[in-house]
Design a protein around this motif. Structure first.
Motif, PDB file in Angstrom:
ATOM      1  N   GLU B 426       3.055  14.016   0.588  1.00  0.00           N
ATOM      2  CA  GLU B 426       2.072  13.019   0.873  1.00  0.00           C
ATOM      3  C   GLU B 426       1.844  12.291   2.315  1.00  0.00           C
ATOM      4  N   THR B 427       3.158  12.454   2.930  1.00  0.00           N
ATOM      5  CA  THR B 427       3.531  11.835   4.453  1.00  0.00           C
ATOM      6  C   THR B 427       3.365  12.886   5.403  1.00  0.00           C
ATOM      7  N   GLY B 428       3.578  14.014   5.013  1.00  0.00           N
ATOM      8  CA  GLY B 428       3.483  15.435   5.892  1.00  0.00           C
ATOM      9  C   GLY B 428       4.612  15.484   6.837  1.00  0.00           C
ATOM     10  N   LEU B 429       5.714  14.654   6.577  1.00  0.00           N
ATOM     11  CA  LEU B 429       7.046  14.871   7.453  1.00  0.00           C
ATOM     12  C   LEU B 429       7.660  16.238   6.946  1.00  0.00           C
ATOM     13  N   ASP B 430       8.099  16.819   8.156  1.00  0.00           N
ATOM     14  CA  ASP B 430       8.776  17.857   8.094  1.00  0.00           C
ATOM     15  C   ASP B 430      10.160  17.666   7.163  1.00  0.00           C
ATOM     16  N   PRO B 431      10.660  18.511   6.119  1.00  0.00           N
ATOM     17  CA  PRO B 431      11.709  18.101   5.461  1.00  0.00           C
ATOM     18  C   PRO B 431      12.984  17.971   6.389  1.00  0.00           C
ATOM     19  N   SER B 432      12.858  18.529   7.459  1.00  0.00           N
ATOM     20  CA  SER B 432      14.350  18.593   8.221  1.00  0.00           C
ATOM     21  C   SER B 432      14.519  17.377   9.151  1.00  0.00           C
ATOM     22  N   TYR B 433      13.442  16.498   8.996  1.00  0.00           N
ATOM     23  CA  TYR B 433      13.413  15.144   9.661  1.00  0.00           C
ATOM     24  C   TYR B 433      13.978  14.178   8.586  1.00  0.00           C
ATOM     25  N   LEU B 434      14.186  14.323   7.430  1.00  0.00           N
ATOM     26  CA  LEU B 434      14.633  13.348   6.407  1.00  0.00           C
ATOM     27  C   LEU B 434      16.207  13.694   6.131  1.00  0.00           C
ATOM     28  N   ASP B 435      16.701  12.466   6.011  1.00  0.00           N
ATOM     29  CA  ASP B 435      18.010  12.582   6.040  1.00  0.00           C
ATOM     30  C   ASP B 435      18.394  11.739   4.588  1.00  0.00           C
ATOM     31  N   LEU B 436      19.013  12.323   3.585  1.00  0.00           N
ATOM     32  CA  LEU B 436      18.978  11.431   2.596  1.00  0.00           C
ATOM     33  C   LEU B 436      20.643  11.230   2.633  1.00  0.00           C
ATOM     34  N   GLU B 437      20.983   9.828   2.370  1.00  0.00           N
ATOM     35  CA  GLU B 437      22.177   9.329   2.364  1.00  0.00           C
ATOM     36  C   GLU B 437      23.001   9.014   0.966  1.00  0.00           C
ATOM     37  N   LEU B 438      23.963   9.760   0.284  1.00  0.00           N
ATOM     38  CA  LEU B 438      24.705   9.390  -0.728  1.00  0.00           C
ATOM     39  C   LEU B 438      26.023   9.183  -0.677  1.00  0.00           C
ATOM     40  N   THR B 439      26.280   8.026  -1.641  1.00  0.00           N
ATOM     41  CA  THR B 439      27.923   7.677  -1.350  1.00  0.00           C
ATOM     42  C   THR B 439      28.690   8.761  -2.242  1.00  0.00           C
ATOM     43  N   GLU B 440      30.010   8.777  -1.918  1.00  0.00           N
ATOM     44  CA  GLU B 440      30.869   9.795  -2.443  1.00  0.00           C
ATOM     45  C   GLU B 440      30.970   9.489  -4.077  1.00  0.00           C
ATOM     46  N   SER B 441      31.071   8.107  -4.332  1.00  0.00           N
ATOM     47  CA  SER B 441      31.011   7.665  -5.810  1.00  0.00           C
ATOM     48  C   SER B 441      29.981   8.191  -6.333  1.00  0.00           C
ATOM     49  N   THR B 442      28.915   8.039  -5.721  1.00  0.00           N
ATOM     50  CA  THR B 442      27.654   8.494  -6.609  1.00  0.00           C
ATOM     51  C   THR B 442      27.912   9.930  -7.178  1.00  0.00           C
ATOM     52  N   LEU B 443      28.217  10.925  -6.200  1.00  0.00           N
ATOM     53  CA  LEU B 443      28.126  12.365  -6.480  1.00  0.00           C
ATOM     54  C   LEU B 443      29.555  12.618  -7.393  1.00  0.00           C
ATOM     55  N   MET B 444      30.662  12.010  -7.232  1.00  0.00           N
ATOM     56  CA  MET B 444      31.741  12.029  -7.862  1.00  0.00           C
ATOM     57  C   MET B 444      31.581  11.654  -9.486  1.00  0.00           C
ATOM     58  N   LEU B 445      30.655  11.038  -9.667  1.00  0.00           N
ATOM     59  CA  LEU B 445      30.372  10.335 -11.248  1.00  0.00           C
ATOM     60  C   LEU B 445      30.237  11.713 -12.026  1.00  0.00           C
ATOM     61  N   ASN B 446      29.509  12.829 -11.287  1.00  0.00           N
ATOM     62  CA  ASN B 446      29.193  13.929 -12.116  1.00  0.00           C
ATOM     63  C   ASN B 446      28.946  15.024 -11.031  1.00  0.00           C
ATOM     64  N   PRO B 447      30.095  15.635 -10.726  1.00  0.00           N
ATOM     65  CA  PRO B 447      30.036  16.750  -9.626  1.00  0.00           C
ATOM     66  C   PRO B 447      29.436  17.865  -9.807  1.00  0.00           C
ATOM     67  N   ASP B 448      29.399  18.317 -10.946  1.00  0.00           N
ATOM     68  CA  ASP B 448      28.705  19.494 -11.392  1.00  0.00           C
ATOM     69  C   ASP B 448      27.147  19.118 -11.203  1.00  0.00           C
ATOM     70  N   HIS B 449      26.938  18.191 -11.748  1.00  0.00           N
ATOM     71  CA  HIS B 449      25.227  17.765 -11.521  1.00  0.00           C
ATOM     72  C   HIS B 449      24.887  17.561 -10.046  1.00  0.00           C
ATOM     73  N   ALA B 450      25.925  17.275  -9.367  1.00  0.00           N
ATOM     74  CA  ALA B 450      25.451  16.764  -8.140  1.00  0.00           C
ATOM     75  C   ALA B 450      25.367  17.780  -7.291  1.00  0.00           C
ATOM     76  N   VAL B 451      26.474  18.834  -7.554  1.00  0.00           N
ATOM     77  CA  VAL B 451      26.252  20.326  -6.889  1.00  0.00           C
ATOM     78  C   VAL B 451      24.802  20.615  -6.977  1.00  0.00           C
ATOM     79  N   ARG B 452      24.306  20.756  -8.144  1.00  0.00           N
ATOM     80  CA  ARG B 452      23.006  21.327  -8.498  1.00  0.00           C
ATOM     81  C   ARG B 452      21.896  20.655  -7.758  1.00  0.00           C
TER      82      ARG B 452
END
Lengths: 149, 576
Positions: B426-452
Motif C-alpha cells: 500500500e505504501t510502496g516502501l522498499d522492504p529493506s527500509y522497514l525494520d521490525l523490532e521484537l523483544t527476546e521474550s516475544t520470541l522465546m514464548l514459542n521459539p519454533d513458531h518464532a523461527v518460522r
C-alpha cells in the motif's frame, strides 16, 4: 329445647321422646318443687358432670352474691344508677352460669330499670332479686351435697 | 394447644378454665383486659383467645382492635364472650376483628364446636404463614447457600449505616472473592463448585460475629457487614480470621480442595458514608488484594478510586482516539557510531489527548492490549511509519530504515506477515527500509513458531532487530537459529556503562557475540558523551538516545535529517 326428632319422623322415636319428656316434667314437679329455681340438667351439662367443678362455682356464687347485693344497696342509697346497672349485669351473668332462670330474669329486670334511671322500680326489682338470690343460694348449697353423693 | 381466657367474672372464669383444661388445652388466664393485652403482645402468645366483651379497663372489643392493628404474626384467633344477644352488637364486635363469638351462659357443646372451627382456621393460617415465610426467605436469601442475597444485604447495610450514624459508631464492609474459583468450576464441574460455595458460606457465617451479616452477591462474591467496630484493626483481624478459615481444605466427593480468597475492606465513615460508595470501594480494594498475589486482604485507600476512575476514562477515550486520529508517530534517530550518519529512525506512538496532552505509550499500551485495541493501533503505526519513510525518500532525503515495534500479541501465525506485506504494498516502501523490532521474550514464548515467522519476514525482505536485548532469557543456540539482522542492547546496561564494570563487561560481551554471529549491535538510551565514547571503544555499531535527541514529531525529524552529522560531533572524534 327439651328434645328433638330427625326427619322423616318415625313413630317409635316420637313416642319414646314424648315419654322421656313427660317423665322429666313429673320428676321436676313432684320430687323437687324448688328446681324451678335451678335447671339442674343444664347446670350439670355446663360443668360436664364434674361435681367438684359444680361445688367450686357454687361456692364462688355464695361468696360473690352477697358482695354484689351489698354493692346494689349502696348504689340505691346513693342513687348511682349506672353502678346499679353494672352490678345487676354481673349478677345476671352469674345466675346464667348457674342455670337459674328465675334469678337471671330478676337481675335482667333490675338492670333494665336501672338503665332507664327509674329509682322506684329499681328498689322493687332489687327486693325481688334479693329474695330469689337468697333462695337460690340455699338451694345450691343443698345441690352440692346431693351431687357429691 | 394454648388458649387465653380473659374474663373478670370469677364464676365464668372458673367454668371456662376447668372445662378447657378437661378438654386438653393449656390455659392462660387473665382477669382483666389490660392483662390479656400484655399477654397477647408477647412473642409466644397463645394463638387462640376467648375474650369477655364487658371488662373494666380494656374491653374485649378494644383488645381485638389492638391485636389486628398490630398485625400479629402468626395469626391470633379471637372469640368474644358476650352476655348480649342483640345482633347489632355482634356485628360490631366482629367488624372490630373478632373471628367468632359465644354467648353467656355458654353451652359446652357449642363452645367445643366453635373452638374446633377456630383451630381448623388456625391450621390453615399457619400453613399460609409458613408458605409466606418461605417466599419471603426466597426473595431475600440466596437459594444455594442460604445466606442473605444482594437485596437483603442492601437493606441490612442501609439499616446498619443508619444505626452507625445515630450512635456515631464505625462499621466496615468486607468484599470477598474466591481465588481461582472459575478454574474449579471448569475442571471439576458446577456441582462441585456449588458445594464449595455452600461450604464457604458456612465457614464465613461460623467465623464472624452473630451480629455481622454474611451475604452472597452472586458468583463467588460474598460481602460481610461488620457493624459497631472500634477501628480498622478490628476489621483486619476479622478478615484475617476469614482468610484463615477459607484456606483450610474442604473435602468434596472424597477430594481435598484448597481454595483461598481475596478480601477488600472499606470503612464507614472514612471511606464513604453511603452503601453504594462503601461497596464500590470495598470492591476496588478487593481487586487490589488480588493484584497483590491473592489470599490477601487490603484496606481501601482513596488512591484506588482515582486509579479506577482514570482507568475507566482512559478506556472510553482510547476507543474514540482512533476515530478522532489522536495518535501520532514520533521518530528517534539511530546513528552510526563510526560516521555519525543517520541509519534509521525508531517509530514510537504517542497519544495526543485533547485534555491530558501527550500520553506516553507506557500509560496506554497495556490498556490497549487488555481492551483488544492494540492490533488496530499497531497496524496504524506500521502504516504511518512506512508511508512517512517513503515520503522522505520521495523528497530526496538519504534512504534510512524505519523501526516499528511489534508486540507479543501481534506475533501470531499468519497475521503479522500478511499485514506487513499489505502495508508495504500500500505504501510502496522498499522492504529493506522497514525494520521490525521484537523483544527476546516475544520470541522465546514459542521459539519454533518464532523461527518460522522470522523466516517468512526475511523472505519479504524486511529487517528484524532483537529489542531490549539482555533483559530477557534467550540461549545462544536460539539466537543463532533466529534469522535476525541486529540486536539492540537494553538501555539498563548503557546507563552505568562508564562506572559499572559488570555492565561494561556485559555490553562488551554482547557486542563481541553479536559480531561473531554477523549481527549489527545498537545501543539504546545513550545520554552522555562519555557513554558514546565508551560504546565506540567497544566497537558498537549504532546508537540512539537522548544524547542525540528524544523522539520527535516527523516535521522536527526532517530538520535532523538535513543537518545530522554536524550536530553530534561524532565525525570529529573519528576524524582525529
Amino acid at each position: 329445647m327439651d328434645g328433638y326428632l330427625s326427619k322423616p319422623i318415625q313413630a317409635d322415636a316420637l313416642l319414646s321422646t314424648i315419654n322421656n319428656y313427660t317423665q322429666t316434667v313429673n320428676q321436676l314437679n313432684c320430687q323437687n318443687p324448688e328446681d324451678e329455681l335451678v335447671d339442674v340438667d343444664g347446670l350439670m351439662a355446663r360443668v360436664q358432670g364434674d361435681s367438684k367443678l359444680l361445688a367450686d362455682i357454687i361456692r364462688l356464687f355464695i361468696e360473690e352474691s352477697p358482695k354484689i347485693l351489698k354493692e346494689m344497696r349502696e348504689a340505691l342509697t346513693s342513687s348511682d344508677m349506672s353502678a346499679l346497672s353494672r352490678a345487676a349485669h354481673r349478677m345476671k351473668g352469674s345466675a346464667g352460669n348457674l342455670s337459674s332462670k328465675a334469678c337471671y330474669d330478676a337481675a335482667l329486670r333490675l338492670e333494665s330499670v336501672a338503665k332507664i334511671n327509674n329509682l322506684d322500680s329499681s328498689k322493687e326489682a332489687y327486693q325481688v332479686l334479693e329474695a330469689v338470690t337468697e333462695r337460690l343460694m340455699q338451694r345450691l348449697a343443698c345441690l352440692i351435697t346431693e351431687k357429691a353423693a | 394447644m394454648k388458649i387465653l381466657i380473659a374474663e373478670d367474672d370469677p364464676i365464668s372464669r372458673k367454668l371456662l378454665e376447668t372445662v378447657l383444661i378437661k378438654w386438653g388445652y393449656e390455659v392462660v388466664v387473665a382477669q382483666t383486659g389490660n392483662e390479656a393485652w400484655e399477654i397477647l403482645k408477647q412473642d409466644n402468645t397463645p394463638r387462640l383467645a376467648i375474650l369477655d366483651w364487658m371488662m373494666p379497663g380494656m374491653d374485649g372489643v378494644q383488645i381485638c382492635e389492638s391485636v389486628r392493628m398490630q398485625g400479629t404474626e402468626p395469626y391470633i384467633y379471637i372469640m368474644l364472650l358476650t352476655a348480649k344477644s342483640h345482633k347489632q352488637d355482634l356485628v360490631y364486635g366482629m367488624s372490630c376483628g373478632a373471628d367468632d363469638y359465644i354467648t353467656k351462659p355458654f353451652n359446652a357443646g357449642e363452645l367445643k364446636a366453635r373452638l374446633n372451627a377456630g383451630i381448623r382456621i388456625l391450621s390453615l393460617q399457619s400453613e399460609l404463614f409458613s408458605i409466606r415465610e418461605a417466599l419471603r426467605k426466597q426473595a431475600s436469601h440466596d437459594m444455594l447457600t442460604g445466606v442473605p442475597n444482594r437485596l437483603l444485604f442492601s437493606d441490612r447495610l442501609t439499616q446498619s449505616l443508619a444505626c452507625a450514624k445515630r450512635d456515631g459508631s464505625k462499621l466496615a464492609i468486607m468484599f470477598l472473592d474466591l481465588d481461582g474459583f472459575k478454574l474449579i468450576n471448569d475442571t471439576l464441574g458446577h456441582d462441585v463448585g456449588d458445594v464449595l460455595l455452600k461450604k464457604v458460606a458456612d465457614k464465613l457465617t461460623a467465623t464472624v460475629r452473630e451480629s455481622d451479616t454474611v451475604a452472597r452477591m452472586g458468583g463467588d462474591e460474598f460481602t460481610i457487614i461488620l457493624p459497631d467496630i472500634e477501628g480498622p484493626l478490628d476489621a483486619i483481624m476479622a478478615a484475617q480470621k476469614v482468610l484463615q478459615s477459607v484456606s483450610q481444605p474442604v473435602i468434596i466427593n472424597g477430594r481435598e480442595l484448597f481454595v483461598t480468597a481475596s478480601i477488600g475492606i472499606s470503612q464507614y465513615p472514612s471511606d464513604g458514608i453511603d452503601a453504594e460508595t462503601l461497596v464500590k470501594n470495598a470492591d476496588s480494594a478487593m481487586y487490589r488484594a488480588k493484584e497483590q498475589g491473592r489470599n490477601a486482604l487490603q484496606l481501601y485507600t482513596e488512591s484506588f478510586s482515582a486509579v479506577a476512575v482514570e482507568r475507566v476514562t482512559m478506556e472510553s477515550n482510547l476507543h474514540k482516539a482512533l476515530e478522532r486520529e489522536e495518535f501520532i508517530v514520533y521518530y528517534q534517530p539511530r546513528v552510526d557510531l563510526r560516521t555519525g550518519d543517520i541509519r534509521g529512525a525508531e517509530a514510537l506512538v504517542r497519544w495526543r489527548h485533547p485534555e491530558l496532552g501527550i500520553v506516553s505509550p507506557a500509560e496506554f499500551i497495556p490498556l490497549a492490549e487488555e481492551t483488544g485495541l492494540l492490533a488496530q493501533i499497531s497496524g496504524w503505526v506500521l502504516k504511518s511509519a512506512c508511508a512517512q519513510n517513503k515520503a522522505w525518500q520521495d523528497v530526496g532525503f538519504p534512504a534510512i530504515s524505519v523501526g516499528v515495534n511489534i508486540s507479543g500479541s501481534e506475533f501470531q501465525p499468519g497475521d503479522l506477515v500478511g499485514s506487513v506485506k499489505r502495508t508495504l504494498a500500500e505504501t510502496g516502501l522498499d522492504p529493506s527500509y522497514l525494520d521490525l523490532e521484537l523483544t527476546e521474550s516475544t520470541l522465546m514464548l514459542n521459539p519454533d513458531h518464532a523461527v518460522r515467522v522470522l523466516r517468512d519476514l526475511k523472505n519479504l525482505g524486511v529487517r528484524v532487530s532483537l529489542d531490549d536485548f539482555g533483559t530477557g532469557y534467550s540461549s545462544l543456540s536460539h539466537l543463532k537459529k533466529f534469522p535476525i539482522d541486529a540486536v539492540k542492547i537494553d538501555q539498563s546496561f548503557i546507563k552505568d556503562i562508564t562506572t559499572d564494570r559488570d555492565d561494561a563487561a556485559i555490553a562488551g560481551a554482547i557486542v563481541a557475540m553479536a559480531h561473531s554471529l554477523k549481527l549489527k549491535v545498537v545501543a539504546e538510551g545513550v545520554e552522555t558523551f562519555e557513554q558514546l565514547e565508551f560504546l565506540q571503544s567497544l566497537n558498537c555499531d549504532e546508537m540512539q538516545g537522548y544524547f542525540i535527541t528524544r523522539p520527535v514529531p516527523a516535521s522536527d525529524f526532517e530538520h535532523i535529517l538535513k543537518s545530522a552529522r554536524l550536530l553530534f560531533g561524532i565525525r570529529p572524534c573519528y576524524a582525529a
